[in-house]
Structures are given as C-alpha cells and as structure tokens.
Design a protein around this motif. Sequence first.
Motif, PDB file in Angstrom:
ATOM      1  N   THR A  85      42.471  40.885  42.720  1.00  0.00           N
ATOM      2  CA  THR A  85      42.313  39.915  41.637  1.00  0.00           C
ATOM      3  C   THR A  85      41.776  40.559  40.368  1.00  0.00           C
ATOM      4  OG1 THR A  85      41.882  38.234  43.305  1.00  0.00           O
ATOM      5  CG2 THR A  85      41.309  37.678  41.027  1.00  0.00           C
ATOM      6  N   GLY A  86      40.801  41.433  40.494  1.00  0.00           N
ATOM      7  CA  GLY A  86      40.229  42.095  39.322  1.00  0.00           C
ATOM      8  C   GLY A  86      41.266  42.900  38.561  1.00  0.00           C
ATOM      9  N   GLN A  87      42.030  43.714  39.278  1.00  0.00           N
ATOM     10  CA  GLN A  87      43.045  44.525  38.608  1.00  0.00           C
ATOM     11  C   GLN A  87      44.156  43.643  38.032  1.00  0.00           C
ATOM     12  OE1 GLN A  87      44.094  47.789  41.311  1.00  0.00           O
ATOM     13  NE2 GLN A  87      42.744  49.045  40.042  1.00  0.00           N
ATOM     14  N   PHE A  88      44.503  42.571  38.698  1.00  0.00           N
ATOM     15  CA  PHE A  88      45.494  41.634  38.174  1.00  0.00           C
ATOM     16  C   PHE A  88      45.032  41.085  36.816  1.00  0.00           C
ATOM     17  CE2 PHE A  88      47.197  37.372  37.597  1.00  0.00           C
ATOM     18  CZ  PHE A  88      48.554  37.598  37.734  1.00  0.00           C
ATOM     19  N   LEU A  89      43.720  40.854  36.695  1.00  0.00           N
ATOM     20  CA  LEU A  89      43.163  40.302  35.464  1.00  0.00           C
ATOM     21  C   LEU A  89      42.784  41.372  34.442  1.00  0.00           C
ATOM     22  CD1 LEU A  89      40.953  37.494  37.036  1.00  0.00           C
ATOM     23  CD2 LEU A  89      43.150  37.233  35.867  1.00  0.00           C
ATOM     24  N   PRO A 144      45.859  35.095  29.436  1.00  0.00           N
ATOM     25  CA  PRO A 144      46.847  34.078  29.822  1.00  0.00           C
ATOM     26  C   PRO A 144      46.477  33.271  31.069  1.00  0.00           C
ATOM     27  CG  PRO A 144      47.893  36.230  29.531  1.00  0.00           C
ATOM     28  CD  PRO A 144      46.426  36.435  29.463  1.00  0.00           C
ATOM     29  N   PHE A 145      45.542  33.758  31.852  1.00  0.00           N
ATOM     30  CA  PHE A 145      45.225  33.125  33.132  1.00  0.00           C
ATOM     31  C   PHE A 145      43.930  32.324  33.111  1.00  0.00           C
ATOM     32  CE2 PHE A 145      47.589  37.069  33.791  1.00  0.00           C
ATOM     33  CZ  PHE A 145      48.757  36.527  34.288  1.00  0.00           C
ATOM     34  N   ILE A 146      43.266  32.276  31.964  1.00  0.00           N
ATOM     35  CA  ILE A 146      41.988  31.583  31.839  1.00  0.00           C
ATOM     36  C   ILE A 146      42.168  30.290  31.041  1.00  0.00           C
ATOM     37  CG2 ILE A 146      39.607  31.749  30.980  1.00  0.00           C
ATOM     38  CD1 ILE A 146      40.136  33.711  33.256  1.00  0.00           C
ATOM     39  N   ARG A 147      41.741  29.175  31.614  1.00  0.00           N
ATOM     40  CA  ARG A 147      41.831  27.871  30.936  1.00  0.00           C
ATOM     41  C   ARG A 147      40.665  27.641  29.982  1.00  0.00           C
ATOM     42  NH1 ARG A 147      42.935  23.725  35.883  1.00  0.00           N
ATOM     43  NH2 ARG A 147      44.970  24.498  36.518  1.00  0.00           N
ATOM     44  N   LEU A 163      40.056  29.889  36.183  1.00  0.00           N
ATOM     45  CA  LEU A 163      41.398  30.442  36.333  1.00  0.00           C
ATOM     46  C   LEU A 163      42.425  29.333  36.511  1.00  0.00           C
ATOM     47  CD1 LEU A 163      40.832  33.416  38.806  1.00  0.00           C
ATOM     48  CD2 LEU A 163      41.452  33.561  36.408  1.00  0.00           C
ATOM     49  N   ASP A 164      43.647  29.606  36.065  1.00  0.00           N
ATOM     50  CA  ASP A 164      44.762  28.690  36.246  1.00  0.00           C
ATOM     51  C   ASP A 164      45.633  29.222  37.389  1.00  0.00           C
ATOM     52  OD1 ASP A 164      47.056  27.167  36.153  1.00  0.00           O
ATOM     53  OD2 ASP A 164      47.229  27.233  33.972  1.00  0.00           O
ATOM     54  N   ILE A 168      48.939  32.056  37.516  1.00  0.00           N
ATOM     55  CA  ILE A 168      48.830  33.282  38.319  1.00  0.00           C
ATOM     56  C   ILE A 168      50.034  33.397  39.257  1.00  0.00           C
ATOM     57  CG2 ILE A 168      47.515  34.418  40.164  1.00  0.00           C
ATOM     58  CD1 ILE A 168      44.972  33.287  38.803  1.00  0.00           C
ATOM     59  N   LEU A 169      50.336  32.316  39.964  1.00  0.00           N
ATOM     60  CA  LEU A 169      51.444  32.344  40.923  1.00  0.00           C
ATOM     61  C   LEU A 169      52.786  32.623  40.258  1.00  0.00           C
ATOM     62  CD1 LEU A 169      50.455  29.333  43.192  1.00  0.00           C
ATOM     63  CD2 LEU A 169      50.748  31.690  43.945  1.00  0.00           C
TER      64      LEU A 169
END
Length: 176
Positions: A85-89, A144-147, A163-164, A168-169
Amino acid sequence: MFSSSDLLTGDQQMQGGQMDALKAPEGDLHILFSIPCGISLALPAIGVREVIALTPDRITPVPNTSPLLLGILNLRGQVIWVADTGQFLGDETPINTDRPEMVVIAIEDEEMIVGLAVDEVKGMEWLDSDTIRPSSNLNDKMAPFIRGEWVLDLEEEQTLKLLDPITILRSARWGA
C-alpha cells in the motif's frame, strides 16, 4: 411507539448515566491503519471485505509483474493480488516482509478485489464525513486516491487521510 427506556426496569432507569454510552455512533465506520513511512490512513468499512493477519510466506511472488505487487494470496479459494500500500501511494519505503505476521486489508467493489498490505492496523472508528477537509502535503502519486483528511492534532499536525477504495481498485497503476 416506545423508547428503549420503556424496556428498562425501575433500577435500570435510575442508572441513566450508563445508558448514555449506548447512543448511536455518528458518521461512518472506518478502519484505521498506517503505512511504513508513518502516514495514518482510513478506509470506509463498507468497502472492506476483511482484514487478514498472515505469515508473509502465504503471499506467493509472481515474476514480471508491477513492483507495487507483493504477489498473490489464496483467500478461501479465490486468488487475489496483494499490493504494498505504501509504495502504491508513492512511499519509497517498502513494507517489511521479514516479520512473523503481516496484515492485509482486502477491499472489493463488485467483482474486483485487491489485498492491501499495511504496516499496522490501528482499529476501527466512527468518523463524521462532514468534518473532513481537503488534504495538504500530498505527493502526486498519493493525491488521486485521497478524498480528504481529518485533523487529529492541530499543534502536532497529525492527520488521518481518507482513502478512496474504488479509485484504488480501478487504478491504471496496477498495469505499470
């Protein structure tokens, strides 16, 4: 119509102070967790299929895939991808897989499911979406993934970022 106090006996009605703790929670239920760099995040519980604590060897690495993916996991007969998750973000610190137990949060929408490996699950909490504010200090990969975010401690600048899971999916980043 009757209230819950109508169901109480005389002795129970006198202990009204204890009944205050049973009030309905405000907001929506969220799972709180952190990634290796220390950022605190939340996911709406409605999008979480389950939280799995497992030994890292249950995640099977798959060659020639995105570096964001740790591998695949057999979740009750269904094979799901597990991501760092960290690297994805956009965090450069990889999750520590050299430990006795890891936590994976399985998120889903319709037929899609992905496991998000996190550093630590901090619990579940009811959070009011009306008190969320736009996020600040986000890197381009995370934005892009943070609301938005909740402010936990204004003096110490502690925030909890929301997170949204749908974004992510459905991210094109999985193919990168």
